[in-house]
Design an enzyme around this catalytic site. Structure first.
Site, PDB file in Angstrom:
ATOM      1  N   TRP A 180       2.982  -0.288  -2.982  1.00  0.00           N
ATOM      2  CA  TRP A 180       2.456   0.000  -1.757  1.00  0.00           C
ATOM      3  C   TRP A 180       0.918   0.314  -2.184  1.00  0.00           C
ATOM      4  O   TRP A 180       0.508   1.106  -3.322  1.00  0.00           O
ATOM      5  CB  TRP A 180       2.880   1.412  -1.295  1.00  0.00           C
ATOM      6  CG  TRP A 180       1.770   1.841  -0.191  1.00  0.00           C
ATOM      7  CD1 TRP A 180       1.879   1.165   1.215  1.00  0.00           C
ATOM      8  CD2 TRP A 180       1.100   3.074  -0.349  1.00  0.00           C
ATOM      9  NE1 TRP A 180       0.603   2.021   1.776  1.00  0.00           N
ATOM     10  CE2 TRP A 180       0.322   2.968   0.903  1.00  0.00           C
ATOM     11  CE3 TRP A 180       0.776   3.845  -1.175  1.00  0.00           C
ATOM     12  CZ2 TRP A 180      -0.666   4.057   0.963  1.00  0.00           C
ATOM     13  CZ3 TRP A 180      -0.150   4.605  -1.087  1.00  0.00           C
ATOM     14  CH2 TRP A 180      -0.856   5.084   0.141  1.00  0.00           C
ATOM     15  N   GLU A 221       5.590  -2.904   0.632  1.00  0.00           N
ATOM     16  CA  GLU A 221       5.626  -1.976   1.454  1.00  0.00           C
ATOM     17  C   GLU A 221       4.386  -2.052   2.472  1.00  0.00           C
ATOM     18  O   GLU A 221       3.229  -1.757   1.978  1.00  0.00           O
ATOM     19  CB  GLU A 221       5.670  -0.360   1.150  1.00  0.00           C
ATOM     20  CG  GLU A 221       5.800   0.518   2.276  1.00  0.00           C
ATOM     21  CD  GLU A 221       5.916   2.160   1.594  1.00  0.00           C
ATOM     22  OE1 GLU A 221       5.650   2.167   0.338  1.00  0.00           O
ATOM     23  OE2 GLU A 221       6.055   3.133   2.442  1.00  0.00           O
ATOM     24  N   LYS A 223       1.996  -0.958   6.114  1.00  0.00           N
ATOM     25  CA  LYS A 223       1.540  -0.047   6.830  1.00  0.00           C
ATOM     26  C   LYS A 223       0.626  -0.230   7.772  1.00  0.00           C
ATOM     27  O   LYS A 223      -0.202  -1.273   7.818  1.00  0.00           O
ATOM     28  CB  LYS A 223       0.797   0.911   5.730  1.00  0.00           C
ATOM     29  CG  LYS A 223       0.518   2.370   6.166  1.00  0.00           C
ATOM     30  CD  LYS A 223       0.064   3.412   4.914  1.00  0.00           C
ATOM     31  CE  LYS A 223      -0.002   4.791   5.544  1.00  0.00           C
ATOM     32  NZ  LYS A 223      -0.404   5.748   4.180  1.00  0.00           N
ATOM     33  N   ASP A 254       8.958   1.475   5.742  1.00  0.00           N
ATOM     34  CA  ASP A 254       8.883   3.095   5.954  1.00  0.00           C
ATOM     35  C   ASP A 254       8.600   3.434   7.363  1.00  0.00           C
ATOM     36  O   ASP A 254       7.930   2.966   8.127  1.00  0.00           O
ATOM     37  CB  ASP A 254       7.367   3.409   5.021  1.00  0.00           C
ATOM     38  CG  ASP A 254       7.162   4.785   5.134  1.00  0.00           C
ATOM     39  OD1 ASP A 254       7.290   5.521   6.154  1.00  0.00           O
ATOM     40  OD2 ASP A 254       6.918   5.255   3.833  1.00  0.00           O
ATOM     41  N   HIS A 257       5.376   4.199   9.194  1.00  0.00           N
ATOM     42  CA  HIS A 257       4.298   3.237   8.889  1.00  0.00           C
ATOM     43  C   HIS A 257       3.993   2.152  10.036  1.00  0.00           C
ATOM     44  O   HIS A 257       3.476   1.150   9.940  1.00  0.00           O
ATOM     45  CB  HIS A 257       4.456   2.474   7.810  1.00  0.00           C
ATOM     46  CG  HIS A 257       4.213   3.031   6.590  1.00  0.00           C
ATOM     47  ND1 HIS A 257       4.027   2.740   5.370  1.00  0.00           N
ATOM     48  CD2 HIS A 257       3.956   4.479   6.511  1.00  0.00           C
ATOM     49  CE1 HIS A 257       3.690   3.655   4.617  1.00  0.00           C
ATOM     50  NE2 HIS A 257       3.879   4.811   5.033  1.00  0.00           N
ATOM     51  N   HIS A 281      12.027   3.098   3.254  1.00  0.00           N
ATOM     52  CA  HIS A 281      11.510   4.630   2.806  1.00  0.00           C
ATOM     53  C   HIS A 281      11.691   5.486   4.087  1.00  0.00           C
ATOM     54  O   HIS A 281      11.112   5.368   5.310  1.00  0.00           O
ATOM     55  CB  HIS A 281       9.924   4.576   2.724  1.00  0.00           C
ATOM     56  CG  HIS A 281       9.558   4.179   1.193  1.00  0.00           C
ATOM     57  ND1 HIS A 281       8.406   4.396   0.902  1.00  0.00           N
ATOM     58  CD2 HIS A 281      10.238   3.981   0.242  1.00  0.00           C
ATOM     59  CE1 HIS A 281       8.245   4.197  -0.424  1.00  0.00           C
ATOM     60  NE2 HIS A 281       9.516   3.914  -0.876  1.00  0.00           N
ATOM     61  N   ASP A 289       1.497   9.326  10.672  1.00  0.00           N
ATOM     62  CA  ASP A 289       2.374   8.889   9.210  1.00  0.00           C
ATOM     63  C   ASP A 289       2.247  10.310   8.659  1.00  0.00           C
ATOM     64  O   ASP A 289       1.850  10.341   7.456  1.00  0.00           O
ATOM     65  CB  ASP A 289       1.793   8.009   8.574  1.00  0.00           C
ATOM     66  CG  ASP A 289       2.369   7.769   7.337  1.00  0.00           C
ATOM     67  OD1 ASP A 289       3.792   7.831   7.132  1.00  0.00           O
ATOM     68  OD2 ASP A 289       1.831   7.290   6.297  1.00  0.00           O
ATOM     69  N   ASP A 291       4.720  12.265   7.219  1.00  0.00           N
ATOM     70  CA  ASP A 291       5.792  12.570   6.446  1.00  0.00           C
ATOM     71  C   ASP A 291       6.501  13.894   6.208  1.00  0.00           C
ATOM     72  O   ASP A 291       6.675  14.477   5.224  1.00  0.00           O
ATOM     73  CB  ASP A 291       5.224  12.258   4.936  1.00  0.00           C
ATOM     74  CG  ASP A 291       4.916  10.713   4.715  1.00  0.00           C
ATOM     75  OD1 ASP A 291       5.720   9.976   4.531  1.00  0.00           O
ATOM     76  OD2 ASP A 291       3.598  10.151   4.564  1.00  0.00           O
ATOM     77  N   ASP A 321      11.175   9.399   1.536  1.00  0.00           N
ATOM     78  CA  ASP A 321       9.760   9.361   1.332  1.00  0.00           C
ATOM     79  C   ASP A 321       9.141  10.344   2.167  1.00  0.00           C
ATOM     80  O   ASP A 321       8.662   9.927   3.337  1.00  0.00           O
ATOM     81  CB  ASP A 321       9.203   7.752   1.401  1.00  0.00           C
ATOM     82  CG  ASP A 321       7.586   7.831   1.154  1.00  0.00           C
ATOM     83  OD1 ASP A 321       7.131   9.261   0.587  1.00  0.00           O
ATOM     84  OD2 ASP A 321       6.888   6.869   1.372  1.00  0.00           O
TER      85      ASP A 321
HETATM   86  C1  RNT Z   1       2.415   5.969   1.839  1.00  0.00           C
HETATM   87  C2  RNT Z   1       3.447   5.105   1.532  1.00  0.00           C
HETATM   88  C3  RNT Z   1       3.935   5.461   0.047  1.00  0.00           C
HETATM   89  C4  RNT Z   1       3.953   6.700  -0.603  1.00  0.00           C
HETATM   90  C5  RNT Z   1       4.548   6.837  -1.953  1.00  0.00           C
HETATM   91  C6  RNT Z   1       4.275   8.247  -2.574  1.00  0.00           C
HETATM   92  O1  RNT Z   1       1.928   6.106   2.938  1.00  0.00           O
HETATM   93  O2  RNT Z   1       4.513   5.607   2.490  1.00  0.00           O
HETATM   94  O3  RNT Z   1       5.537   4.799  -0.021  1.00  0.00           O
HETATM   95  O4  RNT Z   1       4.499   7.601   0.278  1.00  0.00           O
HETATM   96  O5  RNT Z   1       4.439   5.871  -2.768  1.00  0.00           O
HETATM   97 ZN    ZN Z   2       6.486   4.945   1.943  1.00  0.00          ZN
END
Ligand code: RNT
Ligand code: ZN
Length: 414
Positions: A180, A221, A223, A254, A257, A281, A289, A291, A321
């Site tokens: 990523w 990955e 986004k 993810d 994302h 993820h 986003d 998290d 994640d």
């Molecule tokens: C960032 C991505 C990525 C990170 C990690 C720490 O938006 O989701 O995967 O969260 O690599």
């Molecule tokens: Zn991620």
């Protein structure tokens, strides 16, 4: 009859073998992200977290050293049922007094992680770190117009794949390495194409180094946007869907994302029609986003259902994640990981034959009615039994375990 036996009978009457379901879920690995324990800091001390991601909160007890982080992970492992892997980022390298830049990393800086994985019977996964580094300060790494910067990050990518291959070899357990990069534009770019061409070429260079897929497999990955990169992300979904498909590597989806109402559960079946395996993820975006810690919401259940209903047990690699520093980090870790496991068990206990029959005979009224009724099946009794057999705390008992650890260990980190 105890509540587990009663539940088992109810499920059996609906055609579900509870013992089989528990066994199945126990074999689906969930990769724990090492970065929940220290707010994605790592051990390089290169700088603060950037790359358009952010950890908020200042709950005491953050892990400050590799030893503390590993101790915390050990605690989490004791609270979460099922098979686990450990997902390490390149910033978790241990330099032992040497200065080793990202493009020079070797497995030597990850010896302790390998030993830890061996001792705890864990597979390891890996991630190059394309952020929190002076060479990433412009916000562009693999797509940077400056060739020397691009070269540095290409070398980092290759170095990481070699490290990952060592993980796979030494642990006899295939490592999944996820790429990523935060590369993106704060404001509207004139030329989106050139940046994407550069990213494509850089990745092609990284992946041109042949590595035995028994040791390592690569994922990419996508986004939608990041903080400070709101207008255009170079590695967008379309970019990586095409890239992963044509290069025959894994796509990483993810959950945070995409647009806020867009869900990855709906993407899994499509992605796996065009690729052999994918990486997830599992995260939870709240309005953006963000998290947040994974909760047992509709989307988490839907993700698990997709995996179970289509027998993707070995095709979907599950990684967590999220990063929350506003609550006890061991709590954040284990609440989310237990929920992943809980959702998988819930999905494995679904009376699938009855749902398939209703759908296949065009009886959508029955399908909807069954889906709603099945939401209140006695799942909790099976979950408790599963936790108990796994040797982890049952029900809310793990809250006490977290509090004890906070009192005995975390509160002493001043
Ligand atoms: C960032 C991505 C990525 C990170 C990690 C720490 O938006 O989701 O995967 O969260 O690599
Ligand atoms: Zn991620």
């Amino acid at each position: 009859m105890n509540s587990f036996d009663a539940a088992k009978k109810i499920y059996a009457d609906l055609g579900v073998d509870v013992e089989k379901a528990m066994k199945r879920v126990d074999d689906i690995a969930v990769s724990l992200h090492c970065w929940q324990g220290d707010d994605v800091r790592g051990f390089e001390n290169a700088g603060s977290l950037d790359g358009g991601i952010a950890v908020t909160g200042n709950y005491p007890g953050v892990a400050r050293t590799p030893e503390e982080l590993r101790a915390d992970i050990t605690k989490v492992l004791s609270l979460v049922p099922g098979k686990k892997r450990l997902n390490v980022h390149a910033i978790y390298a241990e330099m032992n007094g040497k200065k080793v830049d990202r493009n020079e990393l070797t497995v030597e800086q990850f010896r302790n992680w390998i030993d830890f994985a061996k001792a705890n019977d864990l597979g390891l996964d890996f991630n190059p770190t394309f952020f929190s580094h002076p060479m990433a300060s412009s916000g562009f790494t693999l797509s940077n117009p400056d060739e020397s910067i691009r070269k540095f990050w290409i070398e980092h990518g290759i170095a990481c794949r070699k490290i990952a291959a060592e993980f796979g070899k030494e642990l006899n357990n295939t490592c999944i390495t996820n790429f990523w990069t935060p590369d993106g534009f704060k404001d509207t770019p004139f030329d989106r194409l050139a940046a994407r061409q550069r990213l494509m070429q850089s990745l092609d260079e990284i992946f041109s180094v042949k590595i035995d897929p028994a040791y390592n497999k690569d994922a990419v990955e996508s986004k939608l946007f990041g903080i400070g990169a709101e207008s255009c992300t170079v590695g967008s979904h379309e970019f990586y869907m095409g890239y992963a498909t044509t290069r025959k590597i894994l796509l990483c989806l993810d959950a945070g994302h995409f647009h806020p109402t867009e869900v990855i559960s709906d993407k899994i079946s499509s992605a796996l029609l065009f690729g052999d395996e994918i990486l997830l993820h599992v995260s939870r975006g709240v309005r953006w986003d963000s998290d947040h810690v994974v909760t047992l919401n509709d989307e988490l259940i839907a993700i698990a259902q997709e995996i179970i209903r289509h027998n993707y047990d070995k095709k979907v690699h599950i990684g967590l994640d999220y990063f929350d520093a506003s609550i006890n980090r061991i709590g954040a870790w284990s609440i989310g990981a237990r929920n992943m496991s809980r959702a998988l068990l819930m999905a494995a206990l679904e009376p699938a034959e009855l749902l398939a029959k209703a759908e296949n005979t065009g009886n959508f009224t029955a399908r909807l009615a069954l889906m709603e009724e099945f939401k209140s099946l006695p799942f909790a009794a099976v979950w408790d039994e599963y936790c108990s057999r796994s040797g982890v705390p049952v029900g809310t008992d793990y809250v006490k375990a977290i509090e004890d650890y906070e009192k005995d260990v975390l509160s002493k980190r001043k």
